[in-house]
Design a protein around this motif. Sequence first.
Motif, short mmCIF file in Angstrom:
data_model
loop_
_atom_site.label_atom_id
_atom_site.label_comp_id
_atom_site.label_asym_id
_atom_site.label_seq_id
_atom_site.Cartn_x
_atom_site.Cartn_y
_atom_site.Cartn_z
N VAL A 153 3.26 -0.13 -8.44
CA VAL A 153 3.10 1.03 -8.04
C VAL A 153 2.41 0.83 -6.72
N VAL A 154 1.90 1.04 -5.76
CA VAL A 154 0.59 0.89 -4.55
C VAL A 154 0.16 2.30 -3.72
N GLU A 155 -0.02 3.17 -3.38
CA GLU A 155 -0.52 3.85 -2.09
C GLU A 155 -1.29 3.41 -1.15
N MET A 156 -0.25 2.93 -0.17
CA MET A 156 -1.04 2.38 0.87
C MET A 156 -1.97 3.26 2.03
N PHE A 157 -2.92 3.54 2.50
CA PHE A 157 -3.66 4.48 3.43
C PHE A 157 -3.56 3.95 4.27
N TYR A 158 -3.52 4.50 5.11
CA TYR A 158 -3.72 4.10 7.16
C TYR A 158 -3.81 4.64 7.90
N LYS A 159 -3.73 4.45 9.54
CA LYS A 159 -4.99 5.50 10.21
C LYS A 159 -3.61 6.03 11.50
N GLU A 160 -2.80 6.10 11.83
CA GLU A 160 -2.29 6.76 12.79
C GLU A 160 -3.56 7.41 13.84
N ASN A 161 -3.08 7.01 14.98
CA ASN A 161 -4.35 7.84 16.04
C ASN A 161 -5.19 8.18 15.63
N GLY A 162 -5.56 7.36 14.64
CA GLY A 162 -7.18 7.93 14.10
C GLY A 162 -7.05 9.05 13.42
N ILE A 163 -5.74 8.94 12.19
CA ILE A 163 -5.75 10.64 11.04
C ILE A 163 -5.06 9.52 10.15
N GLU A 164 -5.70 9.60 9.18
CA GLU A 164 -5.93 8.81 8.01
C GLU A 164 -4.36 9.22 7.01
N GLN A 165 -3.32 8.60 6.66
CA GLN A 165 -1.92 9.05 6.48
C GLN A 165 -1.85 8.16 4.66
N SER A 166 -0.85 8.27 4.14
CA SER A 166 -0.75 7.46 3.07
C SER A 166 0.75 7.32 2.72
N CYS A 167 1.41 6.58 1.78
CA CYS A 167 2.44 6.63 1.54
C CYS A 167 2.64 5.47 0.22
N ILE A 168 3.74 5.96 -0.50
CA ILE A 168 3.32 5.74 -1.94
C ILE A 168 4.83 3.88 -1.60
N LEU A 169 4.81 3.02 -2.38
CA LEU A 169 5.21 1.80 -2.06
C LEU A 169 5.53 1.80 -3.97
N ASN A 170 6.64 1.21 -3.99
CA ASN A 170 7.22 0.86 -5.25
C ASN A 170 7.74 -0.62 -5.27
N SER A 171 8.06 -1.10 -6.62
CA SER A 171 8.24 -1.98 -6.34
C SER A 171 9.61 -2.89 -5.43
N GLY A 172 9.53 -3.70 -4.23
CA GLY A 172 10.79 -3.57 -3.96
C GLY A 172 10.30 -3.41 -1.88
N ASP A 173 8.72 -2.57 -2.24
CA ASP A 173 9.44 -1.67 -0.45
C ASP A 173 8.19 -2.57 0.02
N ILE A 174 8.40 -2.52 1.50
CA ILE A 174 7.47 -3.19 2.16
C ILE A 174 6.89 -2.36 3.45
N PHE A 175 5.78 -2.76 3.54
CA PHE A 175 4.51 -2.11 4.43
C PHE A 175 4.09 -3.41 5.98
#
Length: 103
Positions: free
Chosen positions: A54-76
Motif C-alpha cells: 500500500v502506498v500513499e501518494m501525495f501530489y500537488k494540483e494547482n499548488g494544493i497538496e492532496q493524497s490518495c491511497i494506492l493498493n495492489s493493482g492501482d495505477i497513478f
Amino acid sequence: MEITRGKEFKSDKAWGAKDIANMNGITTRLHWTDKAYKWHVNDGQEVFVVLDGVVEMFYKENGIEQSCILNSGDIFYASIGTEHVAHPKGEARILVVESEGSV
C-alpha cells in the motif's frame, strides 16, 4: 525473454530497482521500498503501478497538496509537471514506467 516475480523482489536499500526494459528511451523498473521517496517532478510522464503493498501518494494540483491511497493493482499517472511523492505503508513493490534518466 525473462520472467520477474514482482512479489518476490527485494532490494538491499529503499527504492532499489531492477531494470526490466528500456524501449526507445522509456524505462520500466521494478522498485522495492519501505521508505518515502522525495518530492519531485519528472522530466516527462510517469506511470506508477503498485504491484504489492500500500502506498500513499501525495501530489500537488494547482499548488494544493492532496493524497490518495494506492493498493495492489492501482495505477497513478503523473503528467508532465506533476509534483509528487510516494509514501509506502510498510514494504511495497512498484513498477515505474518513465523517461530514461528521470528522477
